[in-house]
Structures are given as C-alpha cells and as structure tokens.
Design a protein around this motif. Sequence first.
Motif, PDB file in Angstrom:
ATOM      1  N   LEU A   1       0.833  -1.213   0.000  1.00 42.50           N
ATOM      2  CA  LEU A   1       0.000   0.000   0.000  1.00 42.50           C
ATOM      3  C   LEU A   1       0.862   1.256   0.000  1.00 42.50           C
ATOM      4  O   LEU A   1       0.564   2.237  -0.691  1.00 42.50           O
ATOM      5  N   ALA A   2       1.956   1.227   0.760  1.00 39.24           N
ATOM      6  CA  ALA A   2       2.857   2.390   0.813  1.00 39.24           C
ATOM      7  C   ALA A   2       3.499   2.614  -0.555  1.00 39.24           C
ATOM      8  O   ALA A   2       3.613   3.757  -1.024  1.00 39.24           O
ATOM      9  N   LEU A   3       3.901   1.515  -1.213  1.00 39.88           N
ATOM     10  CA  LEU A   3       4.510   1.635  -2.546  1.00 39.88           C
ATOM     11  C   LEU A   3       3.499   2.191  -3.553  1.00 39.88           C
ATOM     12  O   LEU A   3       3.831   3.005  -4.412  1.00 39.88           O
ATOM     13  N   LEU A   4       2.255   1.755  -3.428  1.00 44.22           N
ATOM     14  CA  LEU A   4       1.202   2.209  -4.339  1.00 44.22           C
ATOM     15  C   LEU A   4       0.956   3.711  -4.150  1.00 44.22           C
ATOM     16  O   LEU A   4       0.747   4.451  -5.114  1.00 44.22           O
ATOM     17  N   GLU A   5       1.011   4.123  -2.891  1.00 43.22           N
ATOM     18  CA  GLU A   5       0.811   5.543  -2.555  1.00 43.22           C
ATOM     19  C   GLU A   5       1.923   6.407  -3.175  1.00 43.22           C
ATOM     20  O   GLU A   5       1.661   7.479  -3.709  1.00 43.22           O
ATOM     21  N   SER A   6       3.163   5.891  -3.139  1.00 45.71           N
ATOM     22  CA  SER A   6       4.281   6.713  -3.620  1.00 45.71           C
ATOM     23  C   SER A   6       4.527   6.547  -5.130  1.00 45.71           C
ATOM     24  O   SER A   6       5.305   7.293  -5.711  1.00 45.71           O
ATOM     25  N   ASN A   7       3.879   5.538  -5.772  1.00 50.90           N
ATOM     26  CA  ASN A   7       3.997   5.370  -7.234  1.00 50.90           C
ATOM     27  C   ASN A   7       2.590   5.328  -7.825  1.00 50.90           C
ATOM     28  O   ASN A   7       2.098   4.265  -8.184  1.00 50.90           O
TER      29      ASN A   7
ATOM     30  N   LEU B   1     -12.876  -0.024  -7.892  1.00 51.04           N
ATOM     31  CA  LEU B   1     -11.638   0.084  -7.106  1.00 51.04           C
ATOM     32  C   LEU B   1     -11.033   1.468  -7.266  1.00 51.04           C
ATOM     33  O   LEU B   1     -10.966   1.991  -8.373  1.00 51.04           O
ATOM     34  N   SER B   2     -10.571   2.052  -6.160  1.00 45.90           N
ATOM     35  CA  SER B   2      -9.831   3.302  -6.319  1.00 45.90           C
ATOM     36  C   SER B   2      -8.344   2.983  -6.465  1.00 45.90           C
ATOM     37  O   SER B   2      -7.895   1.872  -6.196  1.00 45.90           O
ATOM     38  N   ALA B   3      -7.612   3.997  -6.904  1.00 38.48           N
ATOM     39  CA  ALA B   3      -6.208   3.791  -7.292  1.00 38.48           C
ATOM     40  C   ALA B   3      -5.350   3.287  -6.138  1.00 38.48           C
ATOM     41  O   ALA B   3      -4.313   2.667  -6.359  1.00 38.48           O
ATOM     42  N   ASN B   4      -5.763   3.545  -4.906  1.00 37.99           N
ATOM     43  CA  ASN B   4      -4.914   3.161  -3.770  1.00 37.99           C
ATOM     44  C   ASN B   4      -5.441   1.917  -3.051  1.00 37.99           C
ATOM     45  O   ASN B   4      -5.099   1.667  -1.907  1.00 37.99           O
ATOM     46  N   GLU B   5      -6.291   1.147  -3.735  1.00 38.78           N
ATOM     47  CA  GLU B   5      -6.920  -0.017  -3.111  1.00 38.78           C
ATOM     48  C   GLU B   5      -6.376  -1.322  -3.682  1.00 38.78           C
ATOM     49  O   GLU B   5      -6.129  -1.408  -4.884  1.00 38.78           O
ATOM     50  N   ILE B   6      -6.245  -2.334  -2.843  1.00 45.65           N
ATOM     51  CA  ILE B   6      -5.802  -3.663  -3.287  1.00 45.65           C
ATOM     52  C   ILE B   6      -6.874  -4.677  -2.887  1.00 45.65           C
ATOM     53  O   ILE B   6      -7.339  -4.670  -1.742  1.00 45.65           O
TER      54      ILE B   6
END
Lengths: 166, 285
Positions: free
Chosen positions: B18-24, B160-165
């Motif tokens: 999730l942190a990686l998704l937030e920063s990329n 799904l939103s961009a920051n969701e897995i």
Amino acid sequence: MKKNIAININGVEHRAQVEPRLLLVHFLREVAGFTGTHIGCETSLCGACTVLLDGRAVKSCTVLAVQADGRSVTTIEGLAQGNRLHAIQEGFWEEHGLQCGYCTPGMIMCAHDLLERSATPTEQEIRQALDGNLCRCTGYQHIVNSVQAAARKLGKRKATRAVAAD
Amino acid sequence: MIPAAFSYESPRTLKEALALLESNPNAKLLAGGHSLLPAMKLRLATPPALIDLGRIPDLNYIRDTGDHLAIGALTPHAAVASSELLHRMSPLLAEAADSIGDVQVRNRGTIGGSLAQAHPNADYPAAILALDAEIVTLSRTGEHVIPAREFFTGMFTTALSANEIITEVRVPKTTGAGAAYKKFAHPASGYAVVGVATVVRKHGNAIESAAIGITGVSGTPYRATAVENALRGKPASAIADASRRAADGIEAIGDTFASPGYRRHLAMVFTRRALETALARARAK
C-alpha cells in the motif's frame, strides 16, 4: 534497475543480474542455456514455452524471470535421468507423438503436470489438459496416444517399485 | 515481444504494498500477470513500475468462515476449480474457474487479478454477479467491502480506487440451490464470447428464484433482471420464454468474431441452457 535473482533450474541454482522486464523463457534460453524450451507465439497461446514452475505447468513467455526468483523450474532437459528418457519422452518416441518437434517440449511438460495430478487420465482429460498447447503437424491423435502410453509406463513402474518394496 | 522497461518492487506485506502504491501512483499491481504481462509485451500497457503482490504470504487460500466461503485474492484459478470446499458448498465459482483459458493460464492467473482487470469477456464476473459475492479490499484507510453489483462499472473498469488492493472474495454457500455456468468460448482464445452463470432455487416444482449473471454481451457484465423477474414462482416450462429477455435493455458489443445481434442471440440460448442445467441440479424444498 537490475535485480539479482537465483532460480533453481533442473536441480541447479542459476544466479544472474537481470532487467525486471526479462521474460523467464529468455532467462532459460539465453542466460542459463536451456534452449529445449521453445518460443512459439510469444503471446501465451501456443504453449511451446511451457515449463514447470514449482511443479506446475506455466507458459514461460508470460512469467517474468524476477517472479521466478527463489523458485524451482523444470525444463525438458530436466526430465531424463542420465541416458534413460522419462516415461513421457519414451511415450512420444514410441507412439510417434511428434513430427517437426517444435511443440514437443511444451506438450511433454504439460503432460507431466497432468500425470502428476491424475495417474490414469481419460482421452477427454488428456485433450483438455493439452488445450493450451498447439501442434501443427500431428493432428493431436498421436500426442494423446503418447500420453496414454506414458501413463501406462508410469503405472507399471510404480507397481514394480511397490512389489520391490514388499 | 519484450515489455517496455519498468521498475520492479516485490513487497513482503500488504502494508508495504500500500505504501509503494501511494508513492507510485502510476504503478500497476502484478498478481498472476496473465492479463497485464501480455498487454505489456504488446506495449498496450507501459507502466513505469510494477508492484508484485506474489511474495505477500497468506493471500492464497479458500476457507469456510461459517456463513460464507472466503477466497484469497492471489488464489489461482486452478485452485478454485479443484477446491473440494467450493464443489461441496458453492460450486458455481469452481465451474467458472475451470472454464478459464487453459491449464497453464489457470495455474498462474488469480481471482483478484482477473476481477481487477474486468475484461469484458472474462468468466468470473458472471459467477460473481450471480452469487452476489463481495469483493474485500484494503487501502490505507482500512478494509472496504464492495458488493458484486457495484464492482463492475465498465469495460476494464471497476469501483476500485487507485490506492486499493483486493485481498479477498467472499461467496455465499448455495447449498440446496442448483448452479451452472455455460459459455460460448472463443475457439482460439477461450474467452467467453458470451458466458451465463446462474443460481436457481426450487420450491416444489416451481422456480423460487433465479439469479443470472452474464458476461461478454456488453462492455460491463450484468444481472439479467428481466429474466429473473419473469421466472419467480414459475414452473420449468417458463424458462424458454423468459430467456428471450436475457439481453433486454443491454447495449451489446460487436467485434470481428461476433456482431451485437449474434451476441444477443447467444445470450438467450446460453441463458436457457444454464437455467435448465441449474434447475436439474437444484433440490426442491
């Protein structure tokens, strides 16, 4: 940025520094030198590049080498024991399961996946299991015969081993 | 065919992912890769970064949690297709999984990846809709449960939103009901030109309820509510007529293989076949 990976291929660890976009099939052929794995369509349709990843059949053109880091791969070169061909290879030899041979390594690896799951598959099950592998020579009938012959051989060997164990 | 260069991350935990998704924000999540990697090889997709979920433990499972069955997002189609739990308590999903692609694709492709991709000809969406399944996701704000009917919003588009897995799919147990998935498979790709999934409950000789999910006809998979309404409380003989409404109000897609009219026709035929099979499998109350 390149990544350091280690993939166990046919029982031997191969280490290399690779680009993340390198496909497993290219790693096998060009980095590790296992050219028995063929490249056919490159679009995950033909199955020529099929290898076993942790024992299950996968199309190595649709797996990144970095995804196989730390895992085990078996290619067609890993089946024979010394000069003794694997039962599936013998089956293809004896039943004329190939003509040009291009699809054969993929067919054999996929048949291996099937025979691990089901020791005595029906013709229908064999055809379903090989659905993802294309052959433009044989018309498939001799390939089905080859897998059936391999299943019989493996069954006999198992029975012989069981008797020997008694 | 070689993908454009990208940077690669392989997080070991969902929190890290999730942190990686937030920063990329332009990164793509990699599960089984059997939709994403082919698109990248054709350069239809050129993500600057991949976040590989494949090293996160405990996302590959099928569990009985009491009122439903829970399937981890990274569970491959082959495991869903052969699951004894699913066959016994919610066989529709297993039947749909068994019809996806081929052995090699089923060994790699995952349920979470397939749902997130939302391919208009994918098999799972029909079953997920007919089952009223739930898609469980995680973002930095916490867990979120999306009902199947709200999940698919368009061609290759989901809620799904961009920051969701996606972490899990929950399907109800359908004990007593009859279920069936029938598809007209594209002869080369195996994709569903049209696929119909249904769960039928029987009361005496009548159809108590039928839930029908259809994929392939429209850009977005849908519930065939006109057929469902026409069947409630009706005998089996009503199936043929009701099935004619399988594409009512739906804008069908067309391509070189199947025109919109042909797809609408297939929807009717396969809805009838799925309903007849499901009814034969149902136990009367």
